[in-house]
Design a protein around this motif. Structure first.
Motif, PDB file in Angstrom:
ATOM      1  N   SER A 104      30.499  46.994  42.981  1.00  0.00           N
ATOM      2  CA  SER A 104      31.691  47.174  42.100  1.00  0.00           C
ATOM      3  C   SER A 104      32.299  48.357  42.527  1.00  0.00           C
ATOM      4  O   SER A 104      31.809  49.606  42.896  1.00  0.00           O
ATOM      5  N   TYR A 105      33.727  48.440  42.366  1.00  0.00           N
ATOM      6  CA  TYR A 105      34.486  49.654  42.440  1.00  0.00           C
ATOM      7  C   TYR A 105      34.132  50.719  41.433  1.00  0.00           C
ATOM      8  O   TYR A 105      34.343  51.707  41.643  1.00  0.00           O
ATOM      9  N   GLY A 150      49.659  52.461  39.966  1.00  0.00           N
ATOM     10  CA  GLY A 150      49.142  52.059  41.360  1.00  0.00           C
ATOM     11  C   GLY A 150      47.770  51.302  41.301  1.00  0.00           C
ATOM     12  O   GLY A 150      46.961  51.180  42.273  1.00  0.00           O
ATOM     13  N   PHE A 151      47.388  50.910  39.861  1.00  0.00           N
ATOM     14  CA  PHE A 151      46.405  50.221  39.719  1.00  0.00           C
ATOM     15  C   PHE A 151      46.351  48.584  40.144  1.00  0.00           C
ATOM     16  O   PHE A 151      47.627  47.984  39.927  1.00  0.00           O
ATOM     17  N   GLU A 152      45.097  48.206  40.601  1.00  0.00           N
ATOM     18  CA  GLU A 152      45.141  46.580  40.775  1.00  0.00           C
ATOM     19  C   GLU A 152      44.630  46.155  39.259  1.00  0.00           C
ATOM     20  O   GLU A 152      43.696  46.920  38.908  1.00  0.00           O
ATOM     21  N   TRP A 153      45.242  45.026  38.745  1.00  0.00           N
ATOM     22  CA  TRP A 153      44.663  44.338  37.550  1.00  0.00           C
ATOM     23  C   TRP A 153      43.548  43.178  38.061  1.00  0.00           C
ATOM     24  O   TRP A 153      44.029  42.453  38.802  1.00  0.00           O
ATOM     25  N   MET A 168      41.524  51.080  41.820  1.00  0.00           N
ATOM     26  CA  MET A 168      42.609  51.505  42.949  1.00  0.00           C
ATOM     27  C   MET A 168      41.452  51.507  43.921  1.00  0.00           C
ATOM     28  O   MET A 168      40.430  52.554  44.252  1.00  0.00           O
ATOM     29  N   ASP A 169      41.704  50.803  45.041  1.00  0.00           N
ATOM     30  CA  ASP A 169      40.733  50.730  46.092  1.00  0.00           C
ATOM     31  C   ASP A 169      41.291  51.277  47.327  1.00  0.00           C
ATOM     32  O   ASP A 169      40.468  51.490  48.441  1.00  0.00           O
TER      33      ASP A 169
END
Length: 191
Positions: A104-105, A150-153, A168-169
């Protein structure tokens, strides 16, 4: 004459290939300049600075719109992730994740989960709640703010929809993180 022509053609060909390789290497280096290798593959003990900063901006910008965001989770240890993974499998409850420990991130300080605080003070995960009475679901307003930061949902994912999840990867896969690659602490601010 033919030999001279062949030498010129081959020289131009190899010269072009060399120039192309140089530009490819420069582009690769620029694209990956925000990544570094951790020798001991130790997982972080805090959220990545850009994720922490994004989290604070998210809460503040949502508050400006009359939305009370609650961050329910951030960095998780592998043991905490394993406990969540067991939920709905070997433990009571419904399945809330398909990521086991180290997958998991959250385990790398690159993800947060959020919820909303309703007018009566309860923490809720109601994606249709409109506490600021502007005709839009507060949840989706928060998601739009997060994407702007800049977040991915997780709600955009094709398979398992994880609606409270933001990450944020930095272009890194879980496998790369497991191998010890990490985004540099100032990666977001430098872009």
């Amino acid at each position: 004459m033919r030999g001279l022509f062949n030498r010129v053609v081959w020289t131009l060909f190899f010269g072009g290939v060399t120039v192309s390789l140089i530009f490819t290497l420069i582009e690769f280096q620029e694209r990956n300049s925000h990544i570094y290798q951790v020798k001991d593959k130790k997982t972080p003990s805090d959220l990545h600075p850009a994720v922490e900063e994004g989290k604070q901006h998210l809460v503040n910008q949502a508050a400006e719109q009359g939305i009370d965001v609650v961050i329910t989770d951030g960095l998780r240890t592998k043991q905490e992730q394993e406990a969540l993974y067991a939920q709905g499998r070997s433990k009571e409850g419904r399945i809330v994740t398909y990521a086991s420990g180290g997958e998991s991130y959250h385990n790398y300080g690159l993800a947060i989960d959020f919820a909303l605080r309703s007018d009566n003070g309860n923490v809720i995960w109601d994606r249709s709640y409109d506490g600021n009475d502007d005709g839009q679901a507060d949840w989706m307003e928060v998601v739009e703010i997060a994407k702007g930061l800049g977040f991915e949902w997780g709600g955009d994912w094709k398979s398992f929809k994880d609606y409270p999840h933001l990450q944020m990867d930095f272009g890194l896969s879980i496998r790369e993180l497991q191998r010890g690659l990490r985004p540099k602490p100032k990666a977001l601010a430098e872009e």
